[in-house]
Design an enzyme around this catalytic site. Structure first.
Site, mmCIF file in Angstrom:
data_model
loop_
_atom_site.group_PDB
_atom_site.id
_atom_site.type_symbol
_atom_site.label_atom_id
_atom_site.label_comp_id
_atom_site.label_asym_id
_atom_site.label_seq_id
_atom_site.Cartn_x
_atom_site.Cartn_y
_atom_site.Cartn_z
ATOM 1 N N THR A 1 -5.117 12.482 0.985
ATOM 2 C CA THR A 1 -6.238 12.417 -0.459
ATOM 3 C C THR A 1 -7.642 11.615 -0.057
ATOM 4 O O THR A 1 -7.386 10.007 0.453
ATOM 5 C CB THR A 1 -5.517 12.601 -1.795
ATOM 6 O OG1 THR A 1 -6.661 12.402 -2.644
ATOM 7 C CG2 THR A 1 -4.856 10.934 -1.647
ATOM 8 N N HIS B 1 9.954 3.306 -1.988
ATOM 9 C CA HIS B 1 10.587 2.779 -1.484
ATOM 10 C C HIS B 1 12.452 2.699 -1.063
ATOM 11 O O HIS B 1 12.839 2.266 -0.594
ATOM 12 C CB HIS B 1 10.426 1.378 -2.758
ATOM 13 C CG HIS B 1 10.263 0.122 -1.804
ATOM 14 N ND1 HIS B 1 10.612 0.095 -0.354
ATOM 15 C CD2 HIS B 1 10.512 -0.639 -1.832
ATOM 16 C CE1 HIS B 1 10.534 -1.994 -0.073
ATOM 17 N NE2 HIS B 1 10.258 -2.175 -1.277
#
Length: 406
Positions: A316, A368
């Site tokens: 993006t 994560h």
């Protein structure tokens, strides 16, 4: 005979759509396969066509929420086709701007359909004003000279609007905006999202673009932009760190041996994320052509559901809006997203000397649960190295290392 036009099936997970706009008026004649209305699902905008020629009888209204299979309208196939209208002479006022200056016979109002006095029309043509931005004070929307002068003296402001207004305007959320809201909240709540940052010296890329942009466009008919550099760099980094290109599916991690790069595009009705398939196999020109094609479709609300699903990693670019730094939100079910930002000249310490360099902050948000700090930081450093040394993009690493298979 009247036939019914129903909401078609547009995707397995889509159960309802919104009627956005009628392109044919109630009772208006439509040819076979002519577009008669625009519908919007939670993922895309699409059109419905007349299955037979005839007069359109509207059943649903603009803004209505319709289920798959609901009747949108009917078409009277027995209705006579209207005769073609004979050309009519233009009103004297429409011709006035043309005759205003003999040396400029091509001059014409910015909008030939606008209702305006001859003087107002002449000023509109001379100043090339968008008539849609003029507040008409005359009856039935007629524009007078003072209306045009007000528009010139107050650009971007509506002089007829009430000052210090405290009006509230409720506006229904579109299906697309509802989906964007739901997915963003879901991404925040269902992933262990973390963001790591780095900065890229864009000097080398800007020099390459400056040197080769004209020849590149002449050869490939597309501009050489930053997106192709970032896409190629990400593809090499994704192959080096496959966890960044994977996603969590229950108790399994699904790894991809290909790079389907999603690019976030701001469309008229909200953010859409079309996909460049097998970007790792495309040339720089191939990437640029794909970006132009998808961005154009997004702007015109022509993207299909297939073109917006199945990406493995997202890029993006908030820099086009002036963003200096941000923490982009993961495009689930993907596990990572790269955020580009604006390029700013900043003083940098290079070999003990302070020099001015065009710098860009880059951010990698990642899940994560799948991606550890080593992979995330390593991925971003790899992207940085490839961008600061564009020649490395030929092999994805140093040419000597590639030659020696190191």
């Amino acid at each position: 005979m009247a036939i019914e036009i129903k909401v078609p099936t547009v995707g397995e997970s889509i159960s309802e759509v919104t009627l956005v706009k009628w392109l044919k008026k109630d009772g208006e004649y439509a040819e076979r396969d002519e577009v008669i209305a625009e519908l919007e699902s939670e993922k895309a905008t699409f059109e419905i066509n007349a299955e037979q020629a005839g007069a359109v009888k509207q059943i649903a209204k603009e803004g209505d929420t319709l289920a798959i299979g609901d009747v949108v309208c009917s078409i009277d196939t027995d209705a006579p086709k209207p005769a073609a209208a004979a050309p009519t002479a233009k009103p004297a006022e429409a011709a006035a701007p043309v005759a205003k200056v003999a040396t400029e016979p091509a001059a014409a109002p910015a909008n030939v359909d606008v209702k305006a006095t001859p003087v107002a029309a002449a000023i509109i043509a001379d100043k090339k004003i968008d008539s849609k931005k003029i507040v008409a004070s005359g009856e039935n929307g007629k524009i007078f000279k003072q209306d045009v002068l007000d528009a010139l003296n107050n650009p971007g402001r509506n002089p007829a609007a009430e000052m210090f207004s405290r009006n509230d305007r409720p506006e229904k959320l579109s299906n697309l905006r509802k989906t964007i809201s739901r997915r963003l909240v879901e991404a925040k709540n269902s992933t262990a999202m973390l963001t790591t940052f780095n900065e890229v010296d864009m000097t080398a890329i800007m020099e390459v673009r400056k040197k080769y942009k004209d020849k590149f466009k002449e050869t490939h008919s597309v501009n050489l932009g930053f997106m192709s550099f970032f896409t190629k760099a990400c593809c090499y980094a994704l192959q080096k760190y496959p966890a960044v290109n994977a996603y969590l599916d229950g108790e399994n991690i699904i790894y991809h041996d290909y790079c389907d790069i999603s690019i976030a595009v701001s469309a008229p009705k909200g953010l859409v994320v079309p996909v460049i398939r097998n970007a790792e196999s495309l040339s720089m020109a191939g990437v640029e052509a794909a970006v132009v094609d998808l961005a154009t479709k997004a702007k015109n609300n022509k993207l299909t559901i297939e073109e917006m699903t199945g990406g493995t990693f997202t890029i993006t670019n908030g820099g086009i809006f002036g963003s200096m730094m941000s923490t982009p939100i993961i495009n689930i079910p993907q596990s990572a997203i790269l955020g580009m930002h604006n390029i700013v000249e900043r003083p940098m310490a290079i070999n003990g000397q302070v020099v001015i360099r065009p710098m860009m902050y880059v951010a990698l948000s990642y899940d994560h649960r799948i991606i550890d700090g080593r992979e995330s930081v390593g991925f971003l450093v790899t992207v940085k190295q490839l961008l600061e040394n564009p020649s490395l993009l030929l092999f994805g690493k140093d040419p000597v290392d590639a030659l020696l298979e190191l």
